[in-house]
Design an enzyme around this catalytic site. Structure first.
Site, PDB file in Angstrom:
ATOM      1  N   CYS A 123       0.862  -1.177   0.000  1.00  0.00           N
ATOM      2  CA  CYS A 123       0.000   0.000   0.000  1.00  0.00           C
ATOM      3  C   CYS A 123       0.902   1.231   0.000  1.00  0.00           C
ATOM      4  CB  CYS A 123      -0.875  -0.008   1.249  1.00  0.00           C
ATOM      5  SG  CYS A 123      -1.721   1.565   1.469  1.00  0.00           S
ATOM      6  N   GLU A 158      10.532  -1.275 -10.313  1.00  0.00           N
ATOM      7  CA  GLU A 158       9.363  -1.228 -11.209  1.00  0.00           C
ATOM      8  C   GLU A 158       8.074  -0.876 -10.473  1.00  0.00           C
ATOM      9  OE1 GLU A 158       9.302  -4.866 -13.548  1.00  0.00           O
ATOM     10  OE2 GLU A 158      10.737  -4.002 -14.960  1.00  0.00           O
ATOM     11  N   CYS A 165      -7.273   0.442  -0.615  1.00  0.00           N
ATOM     12  CA  CYS A 165      -7.613   0.243   0.802  1.00  0.00           C
ATOM     13  C   CYS A 165      -8.267   1.500   1.386  1.00  0.00           C
ATOM     14  CB  CYS A 165      -6.352  -0.126   1.584  1.00  0.00           C
ATOM     15  SG  CYS A 165      -5.325   1.300   1.974  1.00  0.00           S
ATOM     16  N   GLU A 315      17.769  -2.808 -17.144  1.00  0.00           N
ATOM     17  CA  GLU A 315      17.663  -4.267 -17.271  1.00  0.00           C
ATOM     18  C   GLU A 315      17.444  -4.641 -18.726  1.00  0.00           C
ATOM     19  OE1 GLU A 315      14.513  -6.090 -15.033  1.00  0.00           O
ATOM     20  OE2 GLU A 315      14.927  -4.907 -13.250  1.00  0.00           O
ATOM     21  N   GLU A 363      12.437 -17.545 -11.400  1.00  0.00           N
ATOM     22  CA  GLU A 363      13.301 -16.943 -12.427  1.00  0.00           C
ATOM     23  C   GLU A 363      14.561 -17.770 -12.696  1.00  0.00           C
ATOM     24  OE1 GLU A 363      13.424 -12.794 -11.231  1.00  0.00           O
ATOM     25  OE2 GLU A 363      11.839 -12.359 -12.683  1.00  0.00           O
TER      26      GLU A 363
HETATM   27  C1  GLA Z   1      11.524  -7.183 -14.358  1.00  0.00           C
HETATM   28  C2  GLA Z   1      12.018  -7.091 -12.923  1.00  0.00           C
HETATM   29  C3  GLA Z   1      13.133  -8.038 -12.619  1.00  0.00           C
HETATM   30  C4  GLA Z   1      12.945  -9.372 -13.286  1.00  0.00           C
HETATM   31  C5  GLA Z   1      12.777  -9.160 -14.774  1.00  0.00           C
HETATM   32  C6  GLA Z   1      12.652 -10.455 -15.562  1.00  0.00           C
HETATM   33  O1  GLA Z   1      12.074  -6.271 -15.194  1.00  0.00           O
HETATM   34  O2  GLA Z   1      12.393  -5.798 -12.554  1.00  0.00           O
HETATM   35  O3  GLA Z   1      13.223  -8.186 -11.223  1.00  0.00           O
HETATM   36  O4  GLA Z   1      11.829 -10.003 -12.757  1.00  0.00           O
HETATM   37  O5  GLA Z   1      11.612  -8.419 -14.983  1.00  0.00           O
HETATM   38  O6  GLA Z   1      12.618 -10.203 -16.941  1.00  0.00           O
HETATM   39 ZN    ZN Z   2      -3.671   1.447   0.332  1.00  0.00          ZN
END
Ligand code: GLA
Ligand code: ZN
Length: 676
Positions: A123, A158, A165, A315, A363
């Site tokens: 949250c 991300e 909530c 990434e 993963e």
């Molecule tokens: C995202 C996440 C990572 C990983 C990759 C896999 O970008 O930030 O932690 O899970 O995907 O592709």
């Molecule tokens: Zn919340």
């Protein structure tokens, strides 16, 4: 000419690295960590992102902290000349926290509180979560403020999703009160007399829900704006101790391209540099031109949200991913292209997910620099090493940035409003696809392109392309007018200028405030299904109209092409309006990218714009970065076949080889050139 400082002050080279989770190997650290450092050195890795999902190792029980292992990791990195992109751990929380303080768990649209698990699901309002994040971030900053490995802060991971909530509901209401002042102003802005939706108090307002209100466009839009605000606010909350304790260390959050949930042009204003995660879905055939086209658009967008400074590819996968529907192996050369494409668009880094593949959980089969075989002989490791070597030879271009004269408008708020709107293609209006098609067509003509939203400054551009600007945000039409009157070119399309920032329709005819610049009246819009087409002839060529056909009338604009079929045969399909010293074009229907490429070739030439490269086969694109060390031209073959390109006089950055005239590019080859 802009020359930017290196992202990490004391590391003035292209950064090459990736997400690293040494804590998953803590029981084998004497062998594995040692091996990791050796492999990093040989692959030219100079940065590693650590701590991203480490909370349960850093604070296994409430207020019981264990930084010793991270101390060891940081020391090891420093000893090996590797900089840490150190993460705040808020992307995933430990189980004890969810158990003791259920308020940290997210509530979904149907008002169900989720169980502990997964990640990216806290949250954003919860005072307990905020307090816990503030505390651990402060401890991290205090502990590593003078550590030689600390190069950058990686905030959470991300950011995304939303929480419904009770705490978030209260905050939403407070935000609405602040925005609208009194309830009747809100009722009017949201057109709430419709279906008897007028509220008599802010307390009656609930976030959009499948078990409640979903059809109030004003509410939906406000909720999306609020959610973006929540992330901006949470980000600021996270970085407060970092900025206070380590003011010289830059902060970033890794973004996700055109992810629909957050207006990144807002969040981007809070970042020191933008960074993002790119996972192209390679096909391994000629369609990789489109795969790389999508990725080119996203690079330009991700650079754009933080003011076009050199940014970061945070990434990318060193080999196949594991979450796509079909995780294809990549042909040789694709990894180099993926990394160099980022550099070409202005990234000062090439980073991967992940450095070492885990042994277990979901993963374990995701591509990595070091695989389960622990081999330096596998393809991924060898290709990553080649990227590392190449990056080390490009230092002259570090900190340079594109100076594009053409911008394409991509606007999150416009996208949200259009998605809600019920007309024509109810569910798939193809906004993103259309913006990308215009962007890619311009690249096919040999231009580098910026991506802006409607709030950005347009004054540096000669040409601005605004596909499907359904919503006109305050001031945008005025900026377009200034651009055109001073001699610039604006290109608009069907479904533009319908509603204002509150999603209320413009009265007195579409395209509303854009009517002057475009010299048209947009009366009606037809929606065609996949089997239906119209056609038009322009400059002697016949092109297809599909999906959308606007029925517009010239009100000063000149007709350049007309529809051939249906009851609107003879209506304009393409118009131009002279306005001040410039022009406004209106493309009335959705077309193929081939038409757009032909159209932009002519229109840019008429506007006096010069492509970076004049002649290239389909599949070849180029970009430019300009800095204190010169003008750098990047020429990319995005397909796994040979392609020809005609180059201006250049030298290769890496070896000083002279180049000019027609050159054949090998499959996926990228040339990095310095202009003479
Ligand atoms: C995202 C996440 C990572 C990983 C990759 C896999 O970008 O930030 O932690 O899970 O995907 O592709
Ligand atoms: Zn919340």
């Amino acid at each position: 000419m802009a020359q930017y400082p290196p992202i990490m002050k004391d590391k003035p080279v292209f950064l090459h690295g990736g997400d690293y989770n040494p804590e998953q190997w803590i029981k084998e650290k004497d062998t594995i960590w040692k091996m990791d450092m050796e492999y990093a050195a040989k692959a030219g890795i100079n940065t590693l992102s650590v701590g991203i999902f480490s909370w349960s190792m850093l604070e296994p029980r409430e207020n019981e902290y264990h930084f010793e292992w991270l101390d060891e990791v940081m020391d090891m990195l420093a000893k090996n000349g590797i900089k840490a992109v150190l993460a705040t751990p808020s992307g995933a929380r430990p189980a004890w926290m969810a158990e003791k303080y259920p308020e940290v768990l997210r509530v979904d649209g149907e008002r169900r509180r989720h169980l502990f698990g997964a990640r990216h699901n806290h949250c954003l309002t919860s005072p307990v979560y905020r307090e816990k994040v503030r505390k651990i971030n402060t401890l991290l900053a205090e502990r590593y403020k003078n550590h030689p490995a600390l190069g950058m802060w990686h905030i959470s991971n991300e950011y995304g999703g939303e929480c419904h909530c009770p705490l978030c509901q209260e905050k939403f209401r407070a935000w609405l009160k602040e925005r609208y002042g009194d309830i009747d102003t809100l009722n009017d802005a949201w057109w709430n007399t419709f279906w008897s939706h007028r509220y008599s108090s802010f307390d009656q307002i609930e976030s959009p829900s499948a078990i409640g209100e979903q059809g109030s466009h004003g509410l939906n839009l406000a909720w999306k704006r609020f959610t973006t605000q929540q992330f901006c606010d949470f980000y600021d909350w996270e970085i407060e101790p970092l900025k206070r304790i380590t003011p010289d260390i830059p902060c970033t959050a890794n973004l996700m391209g055109n992810y629909p949930g957050i207006n990144y042009f807002e969040l981007g204003r809070h970042l020191d540099r933008s960074s993002w995660d790119n996972y192209p879905m390679w096909t391994g055939d000629a369609r990789d031109a489109q795969v790389m086209g999508l990725s080119a658009f996203r690079h330009d967008l991700m650079r754009g949200v933080c003011g076009n400074k050199p940014y970061m590819l945070m990434e990318s996968s060193p080999s196949a991913t594991n979450w796509q529907e079909i995780n294809r192996l990549r042909k040789p050369g694709a990894l180099m292209l993926q990394g160099m494409q980022a550099v070409a668009h202005g990234s000062d880094t090439v980073q991967y997910f992940q450095f070492r593949k885990g042994r277990g959980s979901s993963e374990k089969f995701h591509g990595a620099v070091i695989s389960h075989d622990n081999s330096m002989e596998n393809r991924a490791y060898k290709e990553v090493s080649a990227v590392g070597k190449r990056l080390s030879e490009l230092t002259a271009a570090l900190g340079s940035a594109p100076e594009n004269k053409i911008a394409v408008v991509y606007d999150w708020e416009n996208a949200w409003a259009m998605k809600d709107a019920q007309f024509g293609h109810r569910y798939n209006k193809q906004y993103d696809e259309t913006v990308i098609a215009h962007h890619n067509a311009l690249m096919r003509c040999g231009y580098g392109v910026d991506v802006v939203d409607e709030t950005c400054d347009l004054s540096g551009y000669k040409m601005v392309v605004g596909p499907m600007t359904y919503m006109l945000r305050p001031g945008f039409a005025e900026k377009v007018k200034v651009l055109v009157e001073k001699g610039g070119v604006y290109v608009s399309t069907y479904v533009s200028g319908w509603v204002n920032e509150e999603d209320l329709c413009f009265m007195n005819g579409f395209p509303g405030p854009l009517s002057d610049v475009l010299g048209i009246w947009d009366e009606e819009t037809d929606a065609l299904d996949a089997t239906q087409h119209n056609h038009f002839i322009w400059e002697g060529e016949r092109y297809e109209a599909r999906d959308w056909c606007a029925l517009v009338h010239a009100k000063g604009a000149k007709l350049l092409a007309e529809y051939e079929e249906n009851f609107y045969k003879g209506y304009p399909a393409l118009l131009v309006n002279e306005c001040g010293k410039g022009r406004g074009y209106y493309i009335a229907c959705r077309t193929s990218e081939d038409f757009l490429a032909d159209f932009y070739k002519k229109v840019t030439a008429e506007a006096g714009l010069e492509p970076l490269v004049k002649k290239m086969e389909y599949g070849v694109v180029c970009t430019e970065r300009i800095g204190a060390n010169g003008r750098f031209l990047f020429v990319m073959n995005t397909v796994p076949e040979e392609k020809k390109v005609t180059l201006p006089a250049c030298t290769e950055i890496e070896n000083g080889n002279e180049m000019a005239g027609e050159v054949t590019l090998a499959p996926y080859q990228v040339l990095m050139l310095k202009r003479k």
